[in-house]
Every structure is written in structure tokens, then in C-alpha cells.
Design an enzyme around this catalytic site. Structure first.
Site, PDB file in Angstrom:
ATOM      1  N   SER A 140     102.119  93.961  33.974  1.00 50.73           N
ATOM      2  CA  SER A 140     100.701  93.784  33.633  1.00 50.73           C
ATOM      3  C   SER A 140     100.358  94.741  32.502  1.00 50.73           C
ATOM      4  CB  SER A 140      99.851  94.130  34.865  1.00 50.73           C
ATOM      5  OG  SER A 140      98.486  94.212  34.531  1.00 50.73           O
ATOM      6  N   TYR A 153      97.296  99.939  41.898  1.00 53.48           N
ATOM      7  CA  TYR A 153      97.810  98.729  41.232  1.00 53.48           C
ATOM      8  C   TYR A 153      98.577  99.142  39.971  1.00 53.48           C
ATOM      9  CZ  TYR A 153      97.856  94.103  38.977  1.00 53.48           C
ATOM     10  OH  TYR A 153      98.246  92.937  38.371  1.00 53.48           O
TER      11      TYR A 153
HETATM   12  P1  NDP Z   1      97.891  84.602  42.307  1.00 54.33           P
HETATM   13  O1  NDP Z   1      97.105  85.275  43.370  1.00 54.33           O
HETATM   14  O2  NDP Z   1      97.527  83.216  41.922  1.00 54.33           O
HETATM   15  O3  NDP Z   1      99.439  84.588  42.680  1.00 54.33           O
HETATM   16  C1  NDP Z   1     100.056  85.595  43.439  1.00 54.33           C
HETATM   17  C2  NDP Z   1     101.250  84.986  44.109  1.00 54.33           C
HETATM   18  O4  NDP Z   1     101.958  86.020  44.798  1.00 54.33           O
HETATM   19  C3  NDP Z   1     100.893  83.919  45.107  1.00 54.33           C
HETATM   20  O5  NDP Z   1     101.753  82.821  44.923  1.00 54.33           O
HETATM   21  C4  NDP Z   1     101.164  84.585  46.457  1.00 54.33           C
HETATM   22  O6  NDP Z   1     101.647  83.586  47.360  1.00 54.33           O
HETATM   23  C5  NDP Z   1     102.264  85.553  46.084  1.00 54.33           C
HETATM   24  N1  NDP Z   1     102.386  86.667  46.992  1.00 54.33           N
HETATM   25  C6  NDP Z   1     101.510  87.664  47.226  1.00 54.33           C
HETATM   26  N2  NDP Z   1     102.000  88.505  48.152  1.00 54.33           N
HETATM   27  C7  NDP Z   1     103.215  88.009  48.525  1.00 54.33           C
HETATM   28  C8  NDP Z   1     104.194  88.407  49.436  1.00 54.33           C
HETATM   29  N3  NDP Z   1     104.049  89.517  50.193  1.00 54.33           N
HETATM   30  N4  NDP Z   1     105.319  87.673  49.549  1.00 54.33           N
HETATM   31  C9  NDP Z   1     105.483  86.569  48.812  1.00 54.33           C
HETATM   32  N5  NDP Z   1     104.591  86.124  47.909  1.00 54.33           N
HETATM   33  C10 NDP Z   1     103.458  86.850  47.791  1.00 54.33           C
HETATM   34  O7  NDP Z   1      97.813  85.557  41.042  1.00 54.33           O
HETATM   35  P2  NDP Z   1      98.588  85.578  39.646  1.00 54.33           P
HETATM   36  O8  NDP Z   1      99.301  84.332  39.393  1.00 54.33           O
HETATM   37  O9  NDP Z   1      97.612  86.064  38.665  1.00 54.33           O
HETATM   38  O10 NDP Z   1      99.622  86.783  39.901  1.00 54.33           O
HETATM   39  C11 NDP Z   1     101.003  86.664  39.699  1.00 54.33           C
HETATM   40  C12 NDP Z   1     101.523  87.989  39.165  1.00 54.33           C
HETATM   41  O11 NDP Z   1     100.953  88.213  37.887  1.00 54.33           O
HETATM   42  C13 NDP Z   1     101.168  89.204  40.030  1.00 54.33           C
HETATM   43  O12 NDP Z   1     102.290  90.068  40.097  1.00 54.33           O
HETATM   44  C14 NDP Z   1     100.058  89.868  39.214  1.00 54.33           C
HETATM   45  O13 NDP Z   1      99.996  91.258  39.445  1.00 54.33           O
HETATM   46  C15 NDP Z   1     100.488  89.533  37.815  1.00 54.33           C
HETATM   47  N6  NDP Z   1      99.440  89.628  36.812  1.00 54.33           N
HETATM   48  C16 NDP Z   1      98.343  88.794  36.878  1.00 54.33           C
HETATM   49  C17 NDP Z   1      97.339  88.943  35.944  1.00 54.33           C
HETATM   50  C18 NDP Z   1      96.083  88.128  35.991  1.00 54.33           C
HETATM   51  O14 NDP Z   1      95.112  88.483  35.297  1.00 54.33           O
HETATM   52  N7  NDP Z   1      96.039  87.017  36.725  1.00 54.33           N
HETATM   53  C19 NDP Z   1      97.424  89.927  34.861  1.00 54.33           C
HETATM   54  C20 NDP Z   1      98.629  90.709  34.876  1.00 54.33           C
HETATM   55  C21 NDP Z   1      99.586  90.556  35.813  1.00 54.33           C
HETATM   56  P3  NDP Z   1     101.368  83.525  48.938  1.00 54.33           P
HETATM   57  O15 NDP Z   1     100.001  84.107  49.167  1.00 54.33           O
HETATM   58  O16 NDP Z   1     101.463  82.063  49.241  1.00 54.33           O
HETATM   59  O17 NDP Z   1     102.474  84.314  49.539  1.00 54.33           O
END
Ligand code: NDP
Length: 244
Positions: A140, A153
Site C-alpha cells: 500500500s 496498518y
Molecule cells: P477487500 O476488502 O475488497 O478485499 C480483501 C480481501 O481479503 C477479501 O477477499 C477478504 O476475503 C480477504 N481476507 C481478509 N482477511 C482474510 C483472511 N484472514 N484470510 C483470507 N482472506 C482474507 O479490499 P481490497 O481489495 O481493497 O484489499 C485487497 C488488498 O489491497 C489488501 O491487502 C489491502 O490492504 C490492499 N490495499 C487496498 C487499497 C484500497 O484502497 N482498496 C489500497 C492499498 C492496498 P474474505 O473476507 O472472504 O476472507
């Protein structure tokens, strides 16, 4: 790389049930990869696997549960022949002022964002080392900067950055390691924030986020498609009007 050149290549994507992970699965499937979709919400990844076809599998796995990740790796080996690409994308962003009331959120972020990526990589490493492969770590902007209210975070993402650079050196040239550092991207990420005032404030920024998950997925697909002698190690990308 054309989609035909990727036929038979396998990409494992954690957090594939929404946002950047789901978009990356769609982009890589369009490029010819067979994808293994890992997340906790089985209904979502099953629906996505059915939509993608081409051997896509849905594998329920919580990245904080090593046994579940080991079982997932076994399925990828048995059903798809092993991973060529691992995208460590699963993560949570539970922002709020630093206080004991948020301590469960701190543990959840460290366990999913940092330890989850480390564990998933450690478990899949033998499959990845078995030929030219790629590791994509979704960090990020918060892995390059820090501000009041995002300390833990940011700590998980700074941790990912340091670990990625170390791994890059250790695994080259067999495994290319690429760090992706997005700014604000329109996903459900802020909806899980437990600190109510913080969630409302952050949600306002996300409500107008111009960058879509599909645009991050395109960049990931581009990095993967470079010829093997070229490694894109780090990509920092923000909405054009994002300051910090
Ligand atoms: P979402 O919340 O849409 O996606 C997060 C995903 O992570 C979901 O599919 C969730 O699936 C999964 N997840 C969370 N915890 C677990 C776990 N313990 N085990 C397995 N899967 C898990 O958000 P984003 O797509 O935005 O986030 C994806 C990545 O991008 C993250 O690492 C985030 O920090 C990073 N990011 C996002 C930004 C943004 O602005 N959106 C900016 C910078 C980085 P489920 O709940 O089904 O397990």
C-alpha cells in the site's frame, strides 16, 4: 504475454472474494491462467470460479490458519499441478486512533496482512521454486508513508515491504518478487473498520475513489507478462489527485 503463452500456468490469489483480488483473478484468467481463488467467503469464490471456468478452483482458506493454507496448497498441487504465481492480497484495514480499545484490530491486521502473507508464501514456496515463477505482494501507499490513525496498518505494510525486498534478493532469479503499493482504490476495504467515526471519515474518501480494482489488476497482469529477464520490483500508484 499472450493468453496462449499462459495456458497451463497457475495463479493462486488470496483474498479473491472481492476487490483487488477478485479483479486480479479475472485479469489473470483472461490472460490464460488457471486460477486458485482463496478467501473465507466460500459462496463468493465459488461463484467467481464458476464465472471464470478454465479450471478455476475455489479454495476456502483463512490465511491466519496455517493448516487451512497447507490444505489449500495440497489442493492446488493435486488439482492444478502447483502454483506459478502467488498473489498475497488478503488483508484488512482496521483504522482508528491508537488505543487499547482497538487491540483486537491490531492483532487481526498483523495476523492477516503480514503473518498471513508470510505463512502463505512459506507454504507455497516449494511449488513456486519449481520453475520460473512470480510472487506479488499487495502492499500500500501506507507501506511507504504513515499518518495519524493508520499506525498498525502502516506497520503491516512497511513490514511487507521490508520482507519483500529481502525475499527478492534471496529468491532471484527463480522467483520474481513484485511489490504493489496502491493508494485509494474503490473496494469494500473501509466497510470493515470497527471505529465508527474513522469508518465514516474514510468511507467518504472511498465513496469518490476514482481508481477501480480492475485498474490495479491490469498493472499486476502487466508486471507478470514481462519477459523473464525483466523484473518489475515495486510499483507505487495513486489516484492522480491523492496527496499523501
Ligand atoms: P477487500 O476488502 O475488497 O478485499 C480483501 C480481501 O481479503 C477479501 O477477499 C477478504 O476475503 C480477504 N481476507 C481478509 N482477511 C482474510 C483472511 N484472514 N484470510 C483470507 N482472506 C482474507 O479490499 P481490497 O481489495 O481493497 O484489499 C485487497 C488488498 O489491497 C489488501 O491487502 C489491502 O490492504 C490492499 N490495499 C487496498 C487499497 C484500497 O484502497 N482498496 C489500497 C492499498 C492496498 P474474505 O473476507 O472472504 O476472507
Amino acid at each position: 504475454m499472450s493468453s496462449s503463452q499462459n495456458q497451463g500456468r497457475v495463479a493462486v490469489i488470496t483474498g479473491a472474494s472481492s476487490g483487488i483480488g477478485a479483479a486480479t483473478a479475472r485479469a489473470l484468467a483472461a490472460d490464460g491462467y488457471r486460477v486458485a481463488l482463496l478467501a473465507r467467503r466460500l459462496d463468493r469464490i465459488e461463484a467467481l470460479a464458476a464465472e471464470l471456468g478454465n479450471g478455476a478452483i475455489a479454495v476456502p482458506a483463512d490465511v491466519t490458519d496455517r493448516d487451512a493454507v497447507v490444505a489449500a496448497a495440497q489442493r492446488v498441487q493435486d488439482e492444478l499441478g502447483g502454483a506459478d504465481v502467488l498473489v498475497n492480497n488478503a488483508g484488512v484495514m482496521l483504522l482508528g486512533p491508537f488505543s487499547s480499545e482497538q487491540r483486537q484490530d491490531y492483532r487481526a491486521m498483523v495476523e492477516a496482512n503480514l503473518l498471513g502473507a508470510i505463512t502463505t508464501t512459506e507454504v507455497f514456496l516449494d511449488q513456486l521454486k519449481d520453475g520460473g515463477s512470480d510472487l506479488i505482494n499487495i502492499s500500500s501507499v501506507a507501506g511507504r508513508t504513515a499518518r495519524a490513525g493508520n499506525g498498525v496498518y502502516a506497520a503491516t505494510k512497511w513490514g511487507l515491504n521490508g520482507w519483500s525486498e529481502s525475499l527478492r534478493q534471496e529468491l532471484l532469479p527463480d522467483v520474481r518478487v513484485t511489490l504493489i503499493e496502491p493508494g485509494v482504490v474503490d473496494t469494500e476495504l473501509p466497510t470493515h473498520i470497527t471505529h465508527e467515526a474513522t469508518r465514516q471519515g474514510v468511507q467518504q474518501a472511498y465513496d469518490v475513489a476514482p481508481v477501480k480494482a480492475e485498474e490495479i489488476a491490469e498493472v499486476i497482469a502487466f508486471a507478470l507478462a514481462r519477459p523473464r529477464h525483466l523484473a518489475i520490483n515495486e510499483i507505487l500508484l495513486r489516484p492522480a489527485d491523492q496527496l499523501g
